[in-house]
Design a protein around this motif. Structure first.
Motif, PDB file in Angstrom:
ATOM      1  N   LEU A 112      38.014  42.105  37.405  1.00 26.30           N
ATOM      2  CA  LEU A 112      39.037  42.259  38.427  1.00 26.30           C
ATOM      3  C   LEU A 112      38.193  42.635  39.931  1.00 26.30           C
ATOM      4  O   LEU A 112      38.621  41.764  40.779  1.00 26.30           O
ATOM      5  N   ALA A 113      37.349  43.583  39.797  1.00 27.65           N
ATOM      6  CA  ALA A 113      36.974  44.004  41.062  1.00 27.65           C
ATOM      7  C   ALA A 113      35.938  42.747  41.627  1.00 27.65           C
ATOM      8  O   ALA A 113      35.984  42.486  43.010  1.00 27.65           O
ATOM      9  N   GLY A 114      35.155  42.033  40.805  1.00 28.16           N
ATOM     10  CA  GLY A 114      34.427  40.997  41.113  1.00 28.16           C
ATOM     11  C   GLY A 114      35.238  39.859  41.714  1.00 28.16           C
ATOM     12  O   GLY A 114      34.733  38.744  42.492  1.00 28.16           O
ATOM     13  N   ALA A 115      36.493  39.572  41.369  1.00 31.65           N
ATOM     14  CA  ALA A 115      37.516  38.675  41.938  1.00 31.65           C
ATOM     15  C   ALA A 115      38.122  39.061  42.963  1.00 31.65           C
ATOM     16  O   ALA A 115      39.088  38.038  43.682  1.00 31.65           O
ATOM     17  N   GLY A 116      37.953  40.311  43.619  1.00 34.82           N
ATOM     18  CA  GLY A 116      38.743  40.606  44.682  1.00 34.82           C
ATOM     19  C   GLY A 116      40.058  41.453  44.633  1.00 34.82           C
ATOM     20  O   GLY A 116      40.943  41.438  45.430  1.00 34.82           O
ATOM     21  N   TRP A 117      40.074  41.980  43.426  1.00 32.69           N
ATOM     22  CA  TRP A 117      41.202  42.841  42.865  1.00 32.69           C
ATOM     23  C   TRP A 117      40.613  44.522  42.637  1.00 32.69           C
ATOM     24  O   TRP A 117      39.782  44.585  42.105  1.00 32.69           O
ATOM     25  N   ARG A 118      41.600  45.333  43.048  1.00 36.90           N
ATOM     26  CA  ARG A 118      41.414  46.594  42.593  1.00 36.90           C
ATOM     27  C   ARG A 118      42.348  47.253  41.746  1.00 36.90           C
ATOM     28  O   ARG A 118      43.497  47.093  41.863  1.00 36.90           O
ATOM     29  N   LEU A 119      41.875  47.325  40.417  1.00 36.55           N
ATOM     30  CA  LEU A 119      42.857  48.010  39.343  1.00 36.55           C
ATOM     31  C   LEU A 119      43.392  49.189  39.745  1.00 36.55           C
ATOM     32  O   LEU A 119      42.696  50.090  39.927  1.00 36.55           O
ATOM     33  N   PHE A 148      51.532  46.308  27.400  1.00 36.30           N
ATOM     34  CA  PHE A 148      50.157  46.113  28.232  1.00 36.30           C
ATOM     35  C   PHE A 148      50.469  45.737  29.365  1.00 36.30           C
ATOM     36  O   PHE A 148      51.202  44.589  29.634  1.00 36.30           O
ATOM     37  N   LEU A 149      49.923  46.527  30.334  1.00 31.43           N
ATOM     38  CA  LEU A 149      50.288  46.187  31.988  1.00 31.43           C
ATOM     39  C   LEU A 149      49.088  46.815  32.744  1.00 31.43           C
ATOM     40  O   LEU A 149      48.991  47.872  32.718  1.00 31.43           O
ATOM     41  N   ALA A 150      48.446  45.866  33.491  1.00 35.27           N
ATOM     42  CA  ALA A 150      47.423  46.266  34.287  1.00 35.27           C
ATOM     43  C   ALA A 150      47.822  45.827  35.695  1.00 35.27           C
ATOM     44  O   ALA A 150      48.234  44.616  35.739  1.00 35.27           O
ATOM     45  N   LEU A 151      48.154  46.618  36.662  1.00 37.41           N
ATOM     46  CA  LEU A 151      48.508  46.549  37.768  1.00 37.41           C
ATOM     47  C   LEU A 151      47.227  46.453  38.982  1.00 37.41           C
ATOM     48  O   LEU A 151      46.636  47.457  38.816  1.00 37.41           O
ATOM     49  N   SER A 152      47.015  45.568  39.530  1.00 41.38           N
ATOM     50  CA  SER A 152      45.991  45.434  40.622  1.00 41.38           C
ATOM     51  C   SER A 152      46.408  45.084  42.146  1.00 41.38           C
ATOM     52  O   SER A 152      47.580  44.481  42.140  1.00 41.38           O
ATOM     53  N   VAL A 153      45.651  45.456  43.035  1.00 45.54           N
ATOM     54  CA  VAL A 153      45.984  45.212  44.541  1.00 45.54           C
ATOM     55  C   VAL A 153      44.804  44.424  45.057  1.00 45.54           C
ATOM     56  O   VAL A 153      43.843  44.508  44.623  1.00 45.54           O
ATOM     57  N   ARG A 154      45.317  43.360  45.673  1.00 44.34           N
ATOM     58  CA  ARG A 154      44.427  42.398  46.378  1.00 44.34           C
ATOM     59  C   ARG A 154      43.463  43.243  47.522  1.00 44.34           C
ATOM     60  O   ARG A 154      44.220  43.782  48.407  1.00 44.34           O
ATOM     61  N   GLU A 155      42.350  43.125  47.426  1.00 42.40           N
ATOM     62  CA  GLU A 155      41.565  43.752  48.501  1.00 42.40           C
ATOM     63  C   GLU A 155      41.334  42.819  49.712  1.00 42.40           C
ATOM     64  O   GLU A 155      41.756  41.705  49.675  1.00 42.40           O
ATOM     65  N   THR A 156      40.895  43.575  51.012  1.00 39.23           N
ATOM     66  CA  THR A 156      40.826  42.830  51.920  1.00 39.23           C
ATOM     67  C   THR A 156      39.601  42.262  52.165  1.00 39.23           C
ATOM     68  O   THR A 156      39.520  41.326  53.218  1.00 39.23           O
TER      69      THR A 156
END
Length: 215
Positions: free
Chosen positions: A180-187, A197-205
């Motif tokens: 996720l981090a490599g794709a622009g998301w913060r878990l 199963f639930l993984a919630l991520s935020v879109r990085e700037t």
């Protein structure tokens, strides 16, 4: 996308797996509705938001997504398999969302147009998970959210398929977080229980998800 292994990740293989199963899919998993609704609630949508159900399958998340964003919001559902979208229409779920036949790896959407993405059972069906997650990041505004969901946890799913749970599972937290981090998301949160199963991520700037992948 529904929660079963397609035993192949190309677009053609995914369609070949899901097409003959589409008509009876909901009847095979009749008790998943509340889990979908709870996961949508955890996504934290607000009235007026724009949200995509990526790999929407028969559209079981769409009514909950519509309820969350209200009549002024935008709900889109995309899937690779025409038979799955046809099943969603038969269930009347096209009344909750605009449906489109599309590949999650190449979405017909402009940069940053969405507030959130809901994705049920999607990641294991992507030919290139990193590229698919980058494409989802591309279409979500900075600060927007992504829910990677499954109605059952990793161990329960492995048992259903008669296979062991292995550390190389893409959804294992040590693998998923850097992906996720490599794709622009913060878990932001990670839940793996028998019933969810639930993984919630935020879109990085940053820019990791801003470029459409080549190919």
């Amino acid at each position: 996308m529904p929660h079963e292994s397609s035993h192949g990740n190309s677009a053609a293989e995914v369609r070949d797996f899901f097409t003959p199963r589409a008509a009876g899919w909901d009847s095979r998993f009749p008790d998943d509705g509340p889990a979908y609704a709870a996961a949508v609630a955890d996504l934290g949508l607000r009235p007026g938001d724009a949200v995509l159900d990526a790999g929407c399958g028969t559209g079981r998340a769409l009514p909950a997504l519509r309820a969350a964003v209200g009549p002024g919001g935008t709900v889109l559902g995309v899937d690779l398999t025409p038979a799955m979208l046809a099943a969603a229409v038969r269930e009347g779920r096209d009344g909750s969302a605009g449906l489109a036949l599309a590949d999650v790896a190449r979405l017909p959407l402009r940069d940053g147009c969405l507030d959130a993405v809901f994705a049920a059972g999607l990641i294991s069906h992507l030919a290139d998970p990193a590229a698919g997650l980058r494409e989802l990041a591309r279409v979500v505004r900075p600060g927007g959210r992504l829910a990677l969901f499954h109605p059952v946890g990793r161990a329960a799913l492995a048992a259903r398929h008669g296979r062991p749970l292995t550390p190389d599972d893409l959804r294992a937290e040590p693998r998923l977080q850097p992906l996720l981090a490599g794709a622009g998301w913060r878990l932001e949160s990670y839940t793996d229980q028998d019933t969810r199963f639930l993984a919630l991520s935020v879109r990085e700037t940053g820019e990791a998800g801003r470029e459409r992948p080549a190919g």
